[in-house]
Design a protein around this motif. Sequence first.
Motif, PDB file in Angstrom:
ATOM      1  N   GLN A   4       0.826  -1.208   0.000  1.00 50.17           N
ATOM      2  CA  GLN A   4       0.000   0.000   0.000  1.00 50.17           C
ATOM      3  C   GLN A   4       0.860   1.258   0.000  1.00 50.17           C
ATOM      4  OE1 GLN A   4      -1.886   0.853   3.887  1.00 50.17           O
ATOM      5  NE2 GLN A   4      -0.835  -0.971   4.661  1.00 50.17           N
ATOM      6  N   PHE A   5       2.175   1.087   0.145  1.00 54.20           N
ATOM      7  CA  PHE A   5       3.075   2.236   0.269  1.00 54.20           C
ATOM      8  C   PHE A   5       3.866   2.468  -1.013  1.00 54.20           C
ATOM      9  CE2 PHE A   5       2.659   0.408   4.573  1.00 54.20           C
ATOM     10  CZ  PHE A   5       2.125   1.496   5.235  1.00 54.20           C
ATOM     11  N   ASN A   6       4.150   3.738  -1.290  1.00 48.50           N
ATOM     12  CA  ASN A   6       4.961   4.120  -2.438  1.00 48.50           C
ATOM     13  C   ASN A   6       6.414   4.276  -1.962  1.00 48.50           C
ATOM     14  OD1 ASN A   6       6.361   5.567  -4.450  1.00 48.50           O
ATOM     15  ND2 ASN A   6       4.484   6.549  -5.173  1.00 48.50           N
ATOM     16  N   TYR A   7       7.203   3.211  -2.129  1.00 51.33           N
ATOM     17  CA  TYR A   7       8.564   3.220  -1.573  1.00 51.33           C
ATOM     18  C   TYR A   7       9.504   4.224  -2.244  1.00 51.33           C
ATOM     19  CZ  TYR A   7       7.619  -0.450   1.741  1.00 51.33           C
ATOM     20  OH  TYR A   7       7.119  -1.152   2.819  1.00 51.33           O
ATOM     21  N   PRO A   8       9.495   4.356  -3.564  1.00 50.61           N
ATOM     22  CA  PRO A   8      10.366   5.384  -4.166  1.00 50.61           C
ATOM     23  C   PRO A   8      10.081   6.780  -3.603  1.00 50.61           C
ATOM     24  CG  PRO A   8       9.595   3.888  -5.852  1.00 50.61           C
ATOM     25  CD  PRO A   8       8.837   3.535  -4.604  1.00 50.61           C
ATOM     26  N   GLU A   9       8.804   7.068  -3.377  1.00 48.02           N
ATOM     27  CA  GLU A   9       8.420   8.371  -2.837  1.00 48.02           C
ATOM     28  C   GLU A   9       8.881   8.531  -1.388  1.00 48.02           C
ATOM     29  OE1 GLU A   9       4.140   9.934  -1.860  1.00 48.02           O
ATOM     30  OE2 GLU A   9       4.472  10.108  -4.030  1.00 48.02           O
ATOM     31  N   THR A  37      15.279  -0.116   1.948  1.00 45.98           N
ATOM     32  CA  THR A  37      13.881  -0.497   1.692  1.00 45.98           C
ATOM     33  C   THR A  37      13.404  -1.513   2.725  1.00 45.98           C
ATOM     34  OG1 THR A  37      14.221  -0.115  -0.683  1.00 45.98           O
ATOM     35  CG2 THR A  37      12.270  -1.376  -0.050  1.00 45.98           C
ATOM     36  N   LYS A  38      14.257  -2.477   3.068  1.00 45.60           N
ATOM     37  CA  LYS A  38      13.913  -3.457   4.114  1.00 45.60           C
ATOM     38  C   LYS A  38      13.621  -2.749   5.430  1.00 45.60           C
ATOM     39  CE  LYS A  38      16.884  -7.204   2.404  1.00 45.60           C
ATOM     40  NZ  LYS A  38      18.070  -8.038   2.731  1.00 45.60           N
ATOM     41  N   MET A  39      14.502  -1.813   5.805  1.00 42.76           N
ATOM     42  CA  MET A  39      14.322  -1.083   7.057  1.00 42.76           C
ATOM     43  C   MET A  39      13.022  -0.282   7.040  1.00 42.76           C
ATOM     44  SD  MET A  39      18.260   0.231   7.550  1.00 42.76           S
ATOM     45  CE  MET A  39      17.969   1.105   9.105  1.00 42.76           C
ATOM     46  N   THR A  40      12.763   0.364   5.915  1.00 39.32           N
ATOM     47  CA  THR A  40      11.556   1.183   5.793  1.00 39.32           C
ATOM     48  C   THR A  40      10.300   0.311   5.895  1.00 39.32           C
ATOM     49  OG1 THR A  40      12.767   2.729   4.369  1.00 39.32           O
ATOM     50  CG2 THR A  40      10.374   2.899   4.359  1.00 39.32           C
ATOM     51  N   ALA A  41      10.324  -0.840   5.230  1.00 36.04           N
ATOM     52  CA  ALA A  41       9.189  -1.773   5.297  1.00 36.04           C
ATOM     53  C   ALA A  41       8.958  -2.221   6.740  1.00 36.04           C
ATOM     54  CB  ALA A  41       9.446  -2.983   4.403  1.00 36.04           C
ATOM     55  N   TYR A  42      10.054  -2.462   7.446  1.00 35.56           N
ATOM     56  CA  TYR A  42       9.941  -2.880   8.846  1.00 35.56           C
ATOM     57  C   TYR A  42       9.267  -1.795   9.687  1.00 35.56           C
ATOM     58  CZ  TYR A  42      11.297  -3.914  13.632  1.00 35.56           C
ATOM     59  OH  TYR A  42      11.261  -4.146  14.992  1.00 35.56           O
ATOM     60  N   PHE A  43       9.727  -0.564   9.555  1.00 34.37           N
ATOM     61  CA  PHE A  43       9.195   0.515  10.390  1.00 34.37           C
ATOM     62  C   PHE A  43       7.809   0.994   9.933  1.00 34.37           C
ATOM     63  CE2 PHE A  43      13.655   0.830  11.774  1.00 34.37           C
ATOM     64  CZ  PHE A  43      13.436   0.762  13.145  1.00 34.37           C
ATOM     65  N   ALA A  50       7.556  -7.023   4.110  1.00 37.30           N
ATOM     66  CA  ALA A  50       8.381  -7.707   5.106  1.00 37.30           C
ATOM     67  C   ALA A  50       8.487  -9.195   4.785  1.00 37.30           C
ATOM     68  CB  ALA A  50       7.803  -7.504   6.505  1.00 37.30           C
ATOM     69  N   GLU A  51       7.364  -9.787   4.381  1.00 37.93           N
ATOM     70  CA  GLU A  51       7.367 -11.210   4.016  1.00 37.93           C
ATOM     71  C   GLU A  51       8.247 -11.450   2.796  1.00 37.93           C
ATOM     72  OE1 GLU A  51       4.216 -14.819   2.943  1.00 37.93           O
ATOM     73  OE2 GLU A  51       3.456 -12.820   3.467  1.00 37.93           O
ATOM     74  N   THR A  52       8.173 -10.545   1.837  1.00 40.14           N
ATOM     75  CA  THR A  52       9.007 -10.647   0.630  1.00 40.14           C
ATOM     76  C   THR A  52      10.485 -10.638   0.986  1.00 40.14           C
ATOM     77  OG1 THR A  52       7.337  -9.540  -0.732  1.00 40.14           O
ATOM     78  CG2 THR A  52       9.593  -9.531  -1.569  1.00 40.14           C
ATOM     79  N   PHE A  53      10.855  -9.790   1.946  1.00 36.25           N
ATOM     80  CA  PHE A  53      12.256  -9.656   2.338  1.00 36.25           C
ATOM     81  C   PHE A  53      12.683 -10.640   3.429  1.00 36.25           C
ATOM     82  CE2 PHE A  53      11.790  -5.083   0.858  1.00 36.25           C
ATOM     83  CZ  PHE A  53      12.630  -5.236  -0.234  1.00 36.25           C
ATOM     84  N   GLY A  54      11.737 -11.436   3.945  1.00 34.86           N
ATOM     85  CA  GLY A  54      12.081 -12.362   5.022  1.00 34.86           C
ATOM     86  C   GLY A  54      12.299 -11.661   6.346  1.00 34.86           C
ATOM     87  N   ILE A  55      11.603 -10.547   6.553  1.00 38.23           N
ATOM     88  CA  ILE A  55      11.719  -9.769   7.787  1.00 38.23           C
ATOM     89  C   ILE A  55      10.569 -10.144   8.729  1.00 38.23           C
ATOM     90  CG2 ILE A  55      11.625  -7.433   8.783  1.00 38.23           C
ATOM     91  CD1 ILE A  55      14.182  -7.826   7.287  1.00 38.23           C
ATOM     92  N   ALA A 194      22.608  -6.968   6.842  1.00 40.14           N
ATOM     93  CA  ALA A 194      24.061  -6.818   6.738  1.00 40.14           C
ATOM     94  C   ALA A 194      24.426  -5.944   5.546  1.00 40.14           C
ATOM     95  CB  ALA A 194      24.718  -8.189   6.608  1.00 40.14           C
ATOM     96  N   PHE A 195      25.266  -4.945   5.801  1.00 41.97           N
ATOM     97  CA  PHE A 195      25.794  -4.107   4.736  1.00 41.97           C
ATOM     98  C   PHE A 195      27.117  -4.708   4.244  1.00 41.97           C
ATOM     99  CE2 PHE A 195      22.765  -1.447   6.792  1.00 41.97           C
ATOM    100  CZ  PHE A 195      22.285  -0.601   5.806  1.00 41.97           C
ATOM    101  N   ASP A 196      27.398  -4.506   2.974  1.00 44.89           N
ATOM    102  CA  ASP A 196      28.596  -5.070   2.352  1.00 44.89           C
ATOM    103  C   ASP A 196      29.837  -4.682   3.129  1.00 44.89           C
ATOM    104  OD1 ASP A 196      30.672  -5.869   0.704  1.00 44.89           O
ATOM    105  OD2 ASP A 196      29.770  -5.102  -1.131  1.00 44.89           O
ATOM    106  N   ARG A 197      30.610  -5.673   3.553  1.00 43.61           N
ATOM    107  CA  ARG A 197      31.796  -5.402   4.355  1.00 43.61           C
ATOM    108  C   ARG A 197      32.918  -4.753   3.546  1.00 43.61           C
ATOM    109  NH1 ARG A 197      30.501  -6.974   9.118  1.00 43.61           N
ATOM    110  NH2 ARG A 197      32.475  -6.336  10.016  1.00 43.61           N
ATOM    111  N   ASN A 198      32.761  -4.698   2.239  1.00 45.32           N
ATOM    112  CA  ASN A 198      33.745  -4.022   1.376  1.00 45.32           C
ATOM    113  C   ASN A 198      33.372  -2.570   1.089  1.00 45.32           C
ATOM    114  OD1 ASN A 198      35.415  -6.338   1.024  1.00 45.32           O
ATOM    115  ND2 ASN A 198      33.922  -7.148  -0.446  1.00 45.32           N
TER     116      ASN A 198
END
Length: 203
Positions: A4-9, A37-43, A50-55, A194-198
């Motif tokens: 229901q949310f517009n994530y790009p916006e 996007t995962k964090m935003t979906a969570y909050f 969240a289900e799509t991302f496994g959160i 996890a953010f890329d360690r490089n």
Amino acid sequence: MNSQFNYPEILAWLEKKGKKEYGEKFHFHEQDIANITKMTAYFLDDENMAETFGIDLTKGLLLTGPVGCGKTTLMSLMRYVPQHPKKFFLKPCRDISFEFIKDGYEVIHRYSYGHTTHAEHKNYCFDDLGTEKNLKYFGNECNVMAEIILSRYDIFISKKIYTHITSNLSASEIESAYGNRVRSRLRNMLNLIAFDRNTKDKR
């Protein structure tokens, strides 16, 4: 991905908020968009995304990644997410360690159960886990954050109080620093992002 949310916006609005808070050079890096996007979906408590991302929306968040990848900044920005239903307080682990030197074991109770027995439990984000050291209070050494995490696991189970954590440590390094019992509790109470360690330091 039905939502229901517009994530790009929403992400554009958060990036604009970031520029206002941290200066015009602030921007979201392309390689981080998925995690943001995962964090935003969570909050947003967006069940479909969240289900799509496994959160798991009933757990907190553990952000791991190298120094300077933006974990603290992103968690701070999440407090501006529209309709954000999961308010939390950001607390650096180093500050907690300094409080322990000053106030002793009461600090563990402070961040576990509240200042008094009748205090309201708070959702916390403990920032930069691993930057604090084992400290002594009147000669007794204590792994302060390990004790706080174990206590917060108990209130997570009994009262569904959220804990979030940012850390430069990997999961295996957290286990080395805090023990298998703490890592097991973290696995049960937090979603790992996890953010890329490089990733280069963005500051």
